[in-house]
Design an enzyme around this catalytic site. Structure first.
Site, PDB file in Angstrom:
ATOM      1  N   ASP A  77      13.212  16.084  45.274  1.00  0.00           N
ATOM      2  CA  ASP A  77      13.882  14.846  44.866  1.00  0.00           C
ATOM      3  C   ASP A  77      14.864  14.449  45.971  1.00  0.00           C
ATOM      4  O   ASP A  77      15.770  15.216  46.309  1.00  0.00           O
ATOM      5  CB  ASP A  77      14.620  15.112  43.546  1.00  0.00           C
ATOM      6  CG  ASP A  77      15.170  13.830  42.935  1.00  0.00           C
ATOM      7  OD1 ASP A  77      15.151  12.793  43.615  1.00  0.00           O
ATOM      8  OD2 ASP A  77      15.627  13.891  41.774  1.00  0.00           O
ATOM      9  N   ASP A 134      10.992   8.427  45.270  1.00  0.00           N
ATOM     10  CA  ASP A 134      11.845   9.477  45.830  1.00  0.00           C
ATOM     11  C   ASP A 134      11.614  10.851  45.198  1.00  0.00           C
ATOM     12  O   ASP A 134      12.404  11.758  45.361  1.00  0.00           O
ATOM     13  CB  ASP A 134      13.321   9.079  45.705  1.00  0.00           C
ATOM     14  CG  ASP A 134      13.713   8.771  44.268  1.00  0.00           C
ATOM     15  OD1 ASP A 134      12.853   8.910  43.379  1.00  0.00           O
ATOM     16  OD2 ASP A 134      14.870   8.385  44.041  1.00  0.00           O
ATOM     17  N   GLU A 135      10.531  11.005  44.423  1.00  0.00           N
ATOM     18  CA  GLU A 135      10.340  12.254  43.685  1.00  0.00           C
ATOM     19  C   GLU A 135       8.878  12.652  43.732  1.00  0.00           C
ATOM     20  O   GLU A 135       8.009  11.811  43.526  1.00  0.00           O
ATOM     21  CB  GLU A 135      10.741  11.997  42.229  1.00  0.00           C
ATOM     22  CG  GLU A 135      11.471  13.139  41.573  1.00  0.00           C
ATOM     23  CD  GLU A 135      11.792  12.795  40.121  1.00  0.00           C
ATOM     24  OE1 GLU A 135      12.898  12.287  39.883  1.00  0.00           O
ATOM     25  OE2 GLU A 135      10.945  13.020  39.257  1.00  0.00           O
TER      26      GLU A 135
END
Lengths: 395, 366
Positions: A13, A108-109
């Site tokens: 993350d 973003d993960e």
């Protein structure tokens, strides 16, 4: 399943991703609260804020006006999605050097699967590579399933690395408050608090029958599984959307064809927007109708050339409606685009002037919509849709 | 009436006219092959109303007449056991007895009265005569680019444009375009254009031989090709062919010269991973390197070729099949490609030969 059990799962993350990219590219922002999001005057919300801003109580999804009040000295930025998407692609490409088994959850993960026993080592290498090559902070959580990797990641934030193995669940997970479990929101937590369940351990020890009363059958079973650190969801590698659809059940059945067409126009505009936003074009356009007696029909047409134009989607759904729509009233109308393409074979002919004009119009409307978060421009035909009730234009 | 002839010769006649047999038809007589026996000649004819093919061979026989042969005869003759065939035909009851080696067939023929015969003895004089082998080479380089999609009929044709000492052949499916010019100082054509169905030319390619001349005789709505003992007529398309030459750029932004065979093999390998309707592969040209890449749901690959580069670097996505099509038909050692940025056309040329161009539009990645 045997194969799935033989692997470690890492959740990677990127910390405060948009804000971190801005701080990386603008050294003068470093160490200062950075808030990326819509504008306060147009009721925008915070999409990301740096950890410096979080200390002031700012968090994502908070109305921007409130963020301004909490942290007036912050650097406020409208954000540059194109840049963030490009950086995200660089990060994903970096992950690919370590494993081909990647499930991108969001910009973003991502979950990564690696051979059993290599999770922590690989996660440390990835964090170092992202820091050295892309100058971005990354938190990684490691375990043997997605749930525990996610919780481990939550414990390690920001810019950290942690693991949560199944055998550590009683010591490490059970003392934690309920909200660490994904799927338990404030409402469920409140309900459980009322019956004395405060920690994950409490939840794990509660008989399922008690939970069923509070949460319902399905949620109860899932919560108990999660409280024991059990999660059988497999890793789902990057999957492209296969179709987009929009449907509407009317509060009261729609009797007039013009009102129904107005709904189809609204759906065409929505699907066109979603296609353009995803950079895709559809070869197949379909219509779904449910009549007052619950009879339901679906029909579709495959086009010679893929489209992302509202007018083309509308032309096809209306054509299907006129051919198969029969007599009203209708209970439900739905539009669907499928057979999606991400690329377009160009032709030796320039597109007709009307199409160029529409593409420009679509671009302007999409930009306005991205900026204001709601539609500020729509086709007049939709005004006929007031009979169809909800979701009138300009809502 | 008795006909005797070698099996090979009969097979040649039947295999040739078979190309014009309709796959399905509502007009019964044309599902058959017309056989005419006249004087010293045998003539086989088949038609699908768009194309007619006749083959005429010399043969000595004892009487004259006409009969419709059932289409099965094509396969029957192909499988006959001996090198010679004897056919006994009764023109009264259309019975056909075929004998070859130890094999005896009886076929039921039909009355030829309703067979539409468009062939006429007063076919116009040919306007052009070429070596078959040359014409075949030319057609192979052109016909593949015509469209098979029937929604835009003009592009189902190959345009033949005659003027003065020049002939231009043009074919396109709107995604790509071929223009082949032929120039000969001895020619003096009146200006005329003929749009010939690519389908007919594909059949023509299959039946043309390597030796002897082929003549071309256009006439109102038909064009007749004659070669060896074959008469091949096709209806011409009456659609207006759009002016496509305007899309051919005069200057280039990037030009490369590379080895055709190596390039072909590379594209073939990349094409294995190309997917979907667009079959996209990726060309990247920089620093005299020519990289061929592909990335799809199946996986990805890349490799690089030597090339000489003029002009700027370029990245472009293109349909692998469109590129293979040209590389397969050319025989030259090297190929020249002009690029016009990422959304402009790729223009393939033969080095030192200005008479041929193949233009392909790229794929735009959204």
């Amino acid at each position: 399943m045997a194969e799935a059990q033989a692997r470690d799962i890492i959740l990677c993350d990127l910390d405060a991703f948009f804000a971190s990219v801005e701080q990386r590219d603008h050294p003068e922002y470093r160490g200062r609260p950075v808030i990326v999001g819509g504008s306060a005057s147009s009721r925008g919300v915070v999409s990301t804020c740096s950890y410096e801003a979080r200390r002031f109580g700012v968090h994502s999804a908070m109305p921007m006006a409130r963020a301004v009040k909490l942290c007036p000295g912050a650097i406020f930025l409208p954000g540059n999605m194109k840049l963030y998407r490009a950086v995200s692609e660089q990060v994903m490409a970096l992950y690919e050097r370590f494993t081909p088994d990647i499930e991108a959850v969001s910009i973003d993960e991502a979950y990564l699967a690696v051979p059993r026993g290599e999770g922590l080592k690989t996660a440390a290498k990835i964090r170092r590579a992202v820091r050295d090559e892309l100058e971005l902070p990354l938190t990684a959580g490691v375990s043997t399933n997605k749930l525990l990797a996610k919780i481990a990641c939550g414990m390690a934030k920001p810019d950290g690395l942690d693991s949560l193995w199944p055998e550590e669940v009683p010591q490490k997970l059970w003392p934690l408050p309920l909200k660490v479990l994904p799927g338990i929101g404030p409402v469920s937590a409140e309900k459980l608090h009322r019956v004395g369940i405060k920690t994950v351990g409490d939840l794990a020890a509660t008989p399922e029958s008690v939970l069923v009363q509070q949460l319902g059958q399905a949620a109860a079973a899932e919560c108990r599984q999660h409280a024991r650190g059990i999660d059988s969801r497999p890793l789902e590698p990057v999957r492209q959307a296969k179709s987009f659809s929009e449907e509407q059940t009317f509060a009261t059945d729609v009797a007039g064809p013009e009102a129904l067409k107005a709904v189809l126009m609204e759906q065409a505009e929505e699907l066109g927007y979603r296609l353009r936003a995803a950079g895709m074009r559809a070869r197949t356009v379909g219509l779904k109708l449910r009549f007052a007696d619950y009879t339901t029909i679906t029909r579709d047409v495959t086009l010679a050339e893929a489209t992302d134009r509202d007018s083309e989607i509308y032309r096809v759904t209306v054509q299907l409606f006129e051919r198969c729509g029969g007599e009203g009233p209708w209970r439900l109308a739905g539009s669907r685009v499928s057979n999606l393409e991400t690329s377009r074979q160009l032709t030796i002919f320039a597109p007709p002037p009307g199409a160029v004009k529409e593409d420009k119009l679509g671009e302007v409307r999409d930009r306005l919509r991205n900026k204001y978060g709601t539609e500020v421009l729509f086709r007049a035909r939709r005004l006929a849709g007031s009979e169809a009730g909800h979701r009138k234009p300009g809502r | 009436m008795l006909i005797s002839l070698p099996k090979d010769q009969l097979s040649f006649c039947l295999d040739t006219v078979e190309k014009a047999l309709p796959t399905h038809s509502s007009v019964q007589p044309i599902e058959n092959i017309l056989l005419e026996c006249h004087g010293q000649w045998l003539t086989f004819t088949a038609t699908n109303l768009e194309q007619d093919i006749c083959v005429k061979i010399p043969n000595i026989h004892d009487s004259s007449g006409r009969i419709l042969l059932p289409p099965k005869i094509v396969d029957i003759v192909r499988y006959l056991p001996a090198a010679d065939v004897n056919i006994e035909i009764s023109f009264d009851n259309y019975r056909i007895d075929i004998k070859s080696g130890q094999s005896n067939y009886v076929l039921y023929g039909a009355d030829p009265t309703d067979f539409p015969l468009t062939r006429s003895e007063d076919d116009p004089e040919s306007i052009l005569s070429l070596e078959q082998a040359d014409f075949k080479k030319i057609l192979k380089k052109v016909v593949f680019a015509a469209s098979t999609d029937e929604s835009r009929p003009a592009f189902n044709g190959v345009l033949l444009y005659f003027k003065d000492s020049q002939i231009s052949l043009t074919a396109s499916d709107t995604y790509r375009l071929v223009v082949q010019d032929l120039i000969n100082e001895n020619w003096a054509f009146e200006e005329q254009r003929w749009l010939i169905p690519a389908k007919a030319l594909r059949e023509l390619l299959k039946i043309m031989g390597e030796e002897g001349e082929i003549t071309i005789s256009p006439k109102s709505k038909r064009v007749v090709f004659k070669f060896n003992q074959v008469y091949f007529a096709t209806r011409v398309l009456e659609e207006k062919y759009p002016d496509v030459r305007g899309v051919i750029p005069t200057a280039f932004k990037t030009r490369i010269l590379t080895e055709r065979k190596l390039f072909e093999e590379s594209v073939a390998r990349a094409g294995l991973l190309a997917e979907g309707i667009n079959q996209a592969i990726h060309f990247s040209i920089h620093d005299h390197r020519f990289e061929v890449k592909v990335s799809s749901q199946i996986g990805k690959m890349e490799e690089s070729l030597q090339c000489t580069q003029e002009g700027e670097d370029v990245e472009v996505f293109v349909n692998a099949k469109f590129v293979m099509d040209i590389l397969k038909v050319l025989e030259q050692k090297e190929i020249l490609i002009d690029f016009h940025s990422k959304n402009g056309p790729l223009v393939f040329k033969i080095p030192g030969d200005d008479s041929y161009i193949y233009l392909v539009l790229p794929i735009k990645m959204e």
